[in-house]
Design a protein around this motif. Sequence first.
Motif, PDB file in Angstrom:
ATOM      1  N   HIS A 159       0.821  -1.211   0.000  1.00 33.25           N
ATOM      2  CA  HIS A 159       0.000   0.000   0.000  1.00 33.25           C
ATOM      3  C   HIS A 159       0.851   1.256   0.000  1.00 33.25           C
ATOM      4  O   HIS A 159       0.385   2.332   0.252  1.00 33.25           O
ATOM      5  CB  HIS A 159      -0.964  -0.038   1.178  1.00 33.25           C
ATOM      6  CG  HIS A 159      -0.362  -0.609   2.403  1.00 33.25           C
ATOM      7  ND1 HIS A 159      -0.309  -1.969   2.632  1.00 33.25           N
ATOM      8  CD2 HIS A 159       0.241  -0.015   3.443  1.00 33.25           C
ATOM      9  CE1 HIS A 159       0.297  -2.177   3.778  1.00 33.25           C
ATOM     10  NE2 HIS A 159       0.637  -1.019   4.294  1.00 33.25           N
ATOM     11  N   MET A 161       2.385   2.022  -2.706  1.00 33.20           N
ATOM     12  CA  MET A 161       2.390   2.403  -4.123  1.00 33.20           C
ATOM     13  C   MET A 161       1.922   3.843  -4.288  1.00 33.20           C
ATOM     14  O   MET A 161       1.044   4.290  -3.583  1.00 33.20           O
ATOM     15  CB  MET A 161       1.430   1.505  -4.903  1.00 33.20           C
ATOM     16  CG  MET A 161       1.898   0.073  -5.029  1.00 33.20           C
ATOM     17  SD  MET A 161       3.269  -0.078  -6.149  1.00 33.20           S
ATOM     18  CE  MET A 161       2.421   0.174  -7.712  1.00 33.20           C
ATOM     19  N   GLN A 163      -0.174   6.809  -5.215  1.00 33.90           N
ATOM     20  CA  GLN A 163      -1.608   6.815  -5.506  1.00 33.90           C
ATOM     21  C   GLN A 163      -1.869   7.509  -6.827  1.00 33.90           C
ATOM     22  O   GLN A 163      -1.449   8.626  -7.044  1.00 33.90           O
ATOM     23  CB  GLN A 163      -2.365   7.513  -4.392  1.00 33.90           C
ATOM     24  CG  GLN A 163      -2.318   6.686  -3.125  1.00 33.90           C
ATOM     25  CD  GLN A 163      -3.273   7.213  -2.095  1.00 33.90           C
ATOM     26  OE1 GLN A 163      -4.249   7.872  -2.440  1.00 33.90           O
ATOM     27  NE2 GLN A 163      -3.007   6.932  -0.855  1.00 33.90           N
ATOM     28  N   MET A 164      -2.586   6.807  -7.671  1.00 33.78           N
ATOM     29  CA  MET A 164      -2.828   7.351  -8.999  1.00 33.78           C
ATOM     30  C   MET A 164      -3.934   8.402  -8.976  1.00 33.78           C
ATOM     31  O   MET A 164      -3.986   9.261  -9.818  1.00 33.78           O
ATOM     32  CB  MET A 164      -3.217   6.230  -9.963  1.00 33.78           C
ATOM     33  CG  MET A 164      -2.102   5.236 -10.193  1.00 33.78           C
ATOM     34  SD  MET A 164      -0.656   6.036 -10.879  1.00 33.78           S
ATOM     35  CE  MET A 164      -1.331   6.592 -12.439  1.00 33.78           C
ATOM     36  N   GLN A 165      -4.815   8.266  -8.026  1.00 37.95           N
ATOM     37  CA  GLN A 165      -5.906   9.233  -7.994  1.00 37.95           C
ATOM     38  C   GLN A 165      -6.110   9.646  -6.559  1.00 37.95           C
ATOM     39  O   GLN A 165      -6.148   8.824  -5.670  1.00 37.95           O
ATOM     40  CB  GLN A 165      -7.203   8.597  -8.494  1.00 37.95           C
ATOM     41  CG  GLN A 165      -7.133   8.250  -9.942  1.00 37.95           C
ATOM     42  CD  GLN A 165      -8.487   8.392 -10.596  1.00 37.95           C
ATOM     43  OE1 GLN A 165      -9.467   8.736  -9.939  1.00 37.95           O
ATOM     44  NE2 GLN A 165      -8.553   8.134 -11.860  1.00 37.95           N
ATOM     45  N   GLN A 167      -8.712  11.467  -4.183  1.00 41.20           N
ATOM     46  CA  GLN A 167     -10.097  11.901  -4.168  1.00 41.20           C
ATOM     47  C   GLN A 167     -10.378  12.555  -2.829  1.00 41.20           C
ATOM     48  O   GLN A 167      -9.516  12.652  -1.982  1.00 41.20           O
ATOM     49  CB  GLN A 167     -11.014  10.687  -4.320  1.00 41.20           C
ATOM     50  CG  GLN A 167     -10.669   9.843  -5.504  1.00 41.20           C
ATOM     51  CD  GLN A 167     -11.394  10.289  -6.748  1.00 41.20           C
ATOM     52  OE1 GLN A 167     -12.166  11.227  -6.703  1.00 41.20           O
ATOM     53  NE2 GLN A 167     -11.162   9.620  -7.850  1.00 41.20           N
ATOM     54  N   GLN A 168     -11.599  12.965  -2.656  1.00 44.98           N
ATOM     55  CA  GLN A 168     -12.105  13.313  -1.342  1.00 44.98           C
ATOM     56  C   GLN A 168     -11.637  14.662  -0.816  1.00 44.98           C
ATOM     57  O   GLN A 168     -12.440  15.414  -0.334  1.00 44.98           O
ATOM     58  CB  GLN A 168     -11.701  12.264  -0.284  1.00 44.98           C
ATOM     59  CG  GLN A 168     -12.587  11.078  -0.220  1.00 44.98           C
ATOM     60  CD  GLN A 168     -14.035  11.465  -0.063  1.00 44.98           C
ATOM     61  OE1 GLN A 168     -14.823  11.025  -0.782  1.00 44.98           O
ATOM     62  NE2 GLN A 168     -14.403  12.329   0.843  1.00 44.98           N
ATOM     63  N   GLN A 177      -1.607  18.370  -3.441  1.00 40.52           N
ATOM     64  CA  GLN A 177      -1.030  17.059  -3.207  1.00 40.52           C
ATOM     65  C   GLN A 177      -0.518  16.480  -4.511  1.00 40.52           C
ATOM     66  O   GLN A 177       0.565  15.936  -4.569  1.00 40.52           O
ATOM     67  CB  GLN A 177      -2.077  16.116  -2.625  1.00 40.52           C
ATOM     68  CG  GLN A 177      -2.377  16.428  -1.172  1.00 40.52           C
ATOM     69  CD  GLN A 177      -3.582  15.652  -0.701  1.00 40.52           C
ATOM     70  OE1 GLN A 177      -4.057  14.775  -1.390  1.00 40.52           O
ATOM     71  NE2 GLN A 177      -4.063  15.975   0.470  1.00 40.52           N
TER      72      GLN A 177
ATOM     73  N   ALA B  98      -4.043  -4.550   0.198  1.00 35.57           N
ATOM     74  CA  ALA B  98      -3.972  -3.160   0.659  1.00 35.57           C
ATOM     75  C   ALA B  98      -4.696  -2.981   1.993  1.00 35.57           C
ATOM     76  O   ALA B  98      -4.546  -1.957   2.649  1.00 35.57           O
ATOM     77  CB  ALA B  98      -4.565  -2.223  -0.385  1.00 35.57           C
ATOM     78  N   ARG B 186     -14.293  19.529   5.962  1.00 35.39           N
ATOM     79  CA  ARG B 186     -13.102  18.754   5.644  1.00 35.39           C
ATOM     80  C   ARG B 186     -11.874  19.659   5.615  1.00 35.39           C
ATOM     81  O   ARG B 186     -11.948  20.793   5.186  1.00 35.39           O
ATOM     82  CB  ARG B 186     -13.345  18.130   4.266  1.00 35.39           C
ATOM     83  CG  ARG B 186     -12.298  17.189   3.783  1.00 35.39           C
ATOM     84  CD  ARG B 186     -12.894  16.283   2.704  1.00 35.39           C
ATOM     85  NE  ARG B 186     -13.647  15.187   3.303  1.00 35.39           N
ATOM     86  CZ  ARG B 186     -14.728  14.662   2.788  1.00 35.39           C
ATOM     87  NH1 ARG B 186     -15.225  15.126   1.687  1.00 35.39           N
ATOM     88  NH2 ARG B 186     -15.329  13.662   3.382  1.00 35.39           N
ATOM     89  N   LEU B 289      -6.273   1.310  -8.950  1.00 36.38           N
ATOM     90  CA  LEU B 289      -7.218   2.318  -8.471  1.00 36.38           C
ATOM     91  C   LEU B 289      -7.878   1.928  -7.144  1.00 36.38           C
ATOM     92  O   LEU B 289      -7.826   2.659  -6.160  1.00 36.38           O
ATOM     93  CB  LEU B 289      -8.282   2.477  -9.566  1.00 36.38           C
ATOM     94  CG  LEU B 289      -9.451   3.396  -9.302  1.00 36.38           C
ATOM     95  CD1 LEU B 289      -8.980   4.822  -9.478  1.00 36.38           C
ATOM     96  CD2 LEU B 289     -10.589   3.109 -10.273  1.00 36.38           C
ATOM     97  N   SER B 292      -5.608   1.590  -4.029  1.00 36.53           N
ATOM     98  CA  SER B 292      -5.213   2.829  -3.345  1.00 36.53           C
ATOM     99  C   SER B 292      -6.338   3.332  -2.444  1.00 36.53           C
ATOM    100  O   SER B 292      -6.097   3.890  -1.382  1.00 36.53           O
ATOM    101  CB  SER B 292      -4.783   3.893  -4.357  1.00 36.53           C
ATOM    102  OG  SER B 292      -5.896   4.363  -5.071  1.00 36.53           O
ATOM    103  N   ARG B 293      -7.597   3.100  -2.864  1.00 29.63           N
ATOM    104  CA  ARG B 293      -8.724   3.454  -1.990  1.00 29.63           C
ATOM    105  C   ARG B 293      -8.715   2.593  -0.724  1.00 29.63           C
ATOM    106  O   ARG B 293      -8.974   3.062   0.373  1.00 29.63           O
ATOM    107  CB  ARG B 293     -10.052   3.222  -2.704  1.00 29.63           C
ATOM    108  CG  ARG B 293     -10.251   3.960  -3.978  1.00 29.63           C
ATOM    109  CD  ARG B 293     -10.731   5.378  -3.717  1.00 29.63           C
ATOM    110  NE  ARG B 293     -11.110   5.992  -4.971  1.00 29.63           N
ATOM    111  CZ  ARG B 293     -10.260   6.413  -5.890  1.00 29.63           C
ATOM    112  NH1 ARG B 293      -8.962   6.311  -5.647  1.00 29.63           N
ATOM    113  NH2 ARG B 293     -10.675   6.944  -7.018  1.00 29.63           N
ATOM    114  N   ALA B 295      -6.171   1.240   0.689  1.00 33.65           N
ATOM    115  CA  ALA B 295      -5.063   1.633   1.571  1.00 33.65           C
ATOM    116  C   ALA B 295      -5.490   2.818   2.437  1.00 33.65           C
ATOM    117  O   ALA B 295      -5.253   2.845   3.652  1.00 33.65           O
ATOM    118  CB  ALA B 295      -3.838   1.974   0.739  1.00 33.65           C
TER     119      ALA B 295
END
Lengths: 550, 416
Positions: A159, A161, A163-165, A167-168, A177, B98, B186, B289, B292-293, B295
């Motif tokens: 984990h 790696m 991050q390619m995207q 979000q949030q 970022q 992950a 946030r 994709l 990574s979420r 993680a």
Amino acid sequence: MPPVQIQPNRPARHGRRMRRLDIAAMTAPFAALALLAAVTVSSRPASAAAAPQPPALTESQAVWRAASRLGYWPSEERAAAIRAHAGGARGWALDEIDRAFEASRQPARVPDHLPAVTTALSTVFAEARREREERFKAVRTAAAAAAATAAAAPQQQMHQMPQMQIQQTPAPERMQQQGAAAPAAVQPSSVASARQAATWRLISCSDPTVENPLLSRMTEFWFNHMNVFAGRLTVRPFVGHYSLHAIRPNVLGRFEDLLLASARHPAMLFYLDQNQNVADGTPGPQGRVRGINENYARELMELHTLGIDGGYTQQDVRELARVLTGWTVDPDGPSGFRFVERLHDTGEKTVLGRRFGGPGAAGGEREGIEALAMLAARPATARRLSLRLAQFFVADEPPRALVDRLAAEFLASNGDLRRVMRMLVASPEFWDPANELFKTPYDFACSALGVSTRAAAPPPVMLTLGFLASAGQPVNGWQTPDGYRTDAATWLTPESLTRRADLAAALARGLGEPEHLLAFYAEPTRERIRRVEPGSRAALALAAPDFMRK
Amino acid sequence: MQPDPITRRRLLGTLLASGTLVAGALTAPRSFAQAAPALDRGRLVVVFLRGAYDGLSALVPWSDPDYTRLRPTIAVAAPDGTAATSIELDARFALHPALAPLLPLWREGSLAVIPAAGSPNRSRSHFEAQHHWETGLPDQSTGAPGWLNRLAAMDDTRSRAVPLIGVGEANPHILSGPVRARLIPRGEAAGRAGVIGNDATRDALLELYSGDDRLSRAFREGVESRLMTSKELAAEMMAADNGAGNPAGLVREARQLAALMRADPALRIGFLSAGGWDTHANQGAATGLLASRFANLARGLVQLHADFDRPGDLVLVLSEFGRTSAENGARGTDHGRGNALWLIGRQVAGGQAHGRWEGLARGNLNEGRDLPVLHDFRAVIAQPLARIFGLPERRLADLFPGATWDRSLDGLVRRA
């Protein structure tokens, strides 16, 4: 234009009126001109003269409402123009629709420092491809390094790696970022392009000398109705182009044209994976088999047209996706769109009982165009769009009678959005004092920016974008295709109100007393503001409750 | 999974065996009924994964041959002990690599999963389905307060202080309703008081908002709440950062939530969310994709587990529906039905999957394409509400009208 109806009785409403704002209760009644006198169109006799009149907006309130809803704020020039109009605020509003329509047919006056917004699509594609290749290179390098480290210790590292995207997080933070994560510390051009797209939105909503404010409003509404998300890497470079070239030219034209422009734009094709929707069994790379992706087809019916109760089934979603197979992006052509026959499902399909393709029917791209036209013309679509327009421009829970009239006009005019808007601003409901609206963070930011922008200094765009991100309404930054809500129930929350005061103070720095603005406010507000030192009056004026309504 | 005692089986008859839900009240077994309802036994945190996360990638049915058949390019490989494959949990299930940070929670027995839970409503619309999960009323789509708000209203021990808190979203529906909620935007800005930190400015603003209308009341509440938030978070963030750099995403929101709920014991119900789960294309497998979420999610949940460490604390991880069992033509997944629902807490009977699981053979799939809903999400949530928080039957029935107590989940919560 059909004759304007006067309705002596308040029309029935959708359900109960929850959470109505009492802003008007704070506003001391002005013993000024009554609304009817101010807005009545001279050609129409007041047939209901004998009936008891409902309370009306004062002239000042009508000016505030017209400028704040059919735009974002009453600049001195606009306020003067509304007051000077022979037909009153209503007459001005009708003319304003024509002006916005004319403006929509002209190219936008995008400032020179935002070149990315007007870049040709083929260039955007080429840039995006170059950026993607660089990203893959960086990921491969990082992965090789990680593999070397992980060789000794399995079950770790995974984990870590890159991050390619991301979000949030709110847009500016997200972009920071991304920028910080880029290995060479060179800002990817898509980040710059997305920032310019967001900047253009803020300039166009706050500076009437750049963009007609109603055109900016309509673009906001329809972009949000057919939302795309700048946080998705594939979508990000195209968001500015989508807003300017797919949405803006069509916001007061025919809905069907708007829908088609959205359907064919790379931003939407990427965002809802339509570029990957191909006939089941299509051969893919490395011996894989590709097939239907129903994402766009579903949201097209649920959100863009019919609505969730619009009478379609999962089977219709699937069939519509089949109809649209082969609609994909074109990285080289000027439009960014192409239909690829080879990827199209040539079999027969049935959507909402109507047959597409198969023997003897017009096939190929035609099927999709006809399906979009069919969806655009359905009564459920007319009702959904009318309700949303009325919620956006009139009240969070708009009178049902108004929605019905708008829907009928939509159908009678073959989806002519200008005619629907004319009916909306001519309606008594638009001017009814009971139909209050609370500013969203975007409304607030645009109007505060407009009030505070001076010709000499560049507007504090990054500051304002940062405010919107933390307020939960980042520009072009709503992740899901439903778009932002615009009601008070969503945005009127305690801590967020206090944050508006922060932006007010920041934007008002160096401004004198905003007399023009204060003239619209209730007497107690004005009196309180006058008690602080002159240097602080603008900040209070922008943070005042009077400024929070539109 | 723990087998049902034989006596319960007899009581249940064939209804549960056939998987149908019985209309009726949420009647917990007597032994768990509480005399006085109270939410002060612990704190509840709901984490909503918006966009329908792919549970079949998180909880991998690794020994089911249909799994790789249905997902030729996106299946997470069966466990082989390396980081490129899933992590074995038991003979049926494995964890996405992950999500490795969650493994200690599973092993210590504080993380449990219901592999095939969901809503009885068959909507495949994100927005409608989320509304159902947030109101707890899957048979209607009209306006109703969120179920966390209605739950807070049921707490007789509640003081006049605000019991609900959300970090991240502007105004999530699940918290909305008559009971007040603290909503923290946030980002790092949450720790700042802004202009209301200045006495003169604050006084002037409070005078402008001195009316009895809703806007003025909200503003005054906001001033009070924000001064508190900024004070509590400023201290927390200074202590916690300690040179570690700024955490992003869910883990930051988890820390903010924990700090605020620790500082104000009246806050008993918290809400967080994470988005980006609608993976219709190129979702990846062990990496990519979705990985990574995961993680980001794992880091956030580990943080929550560390911060919500009292015996009665509970974290629920929910999502509006599952995704198709088979991958689509774009190496992604479309909208499905049943999904894995997770619980974290000291009183959760963790380290195991609870409830029914029938595998991915075609005959066992909903409409031949999705994991079926074998357990109503409300029946899952009712278990800890009754047995940890002591919510009595009639209140459960008010909270989730039409839902039925699901005895096949009776092993989900440990007796305190």
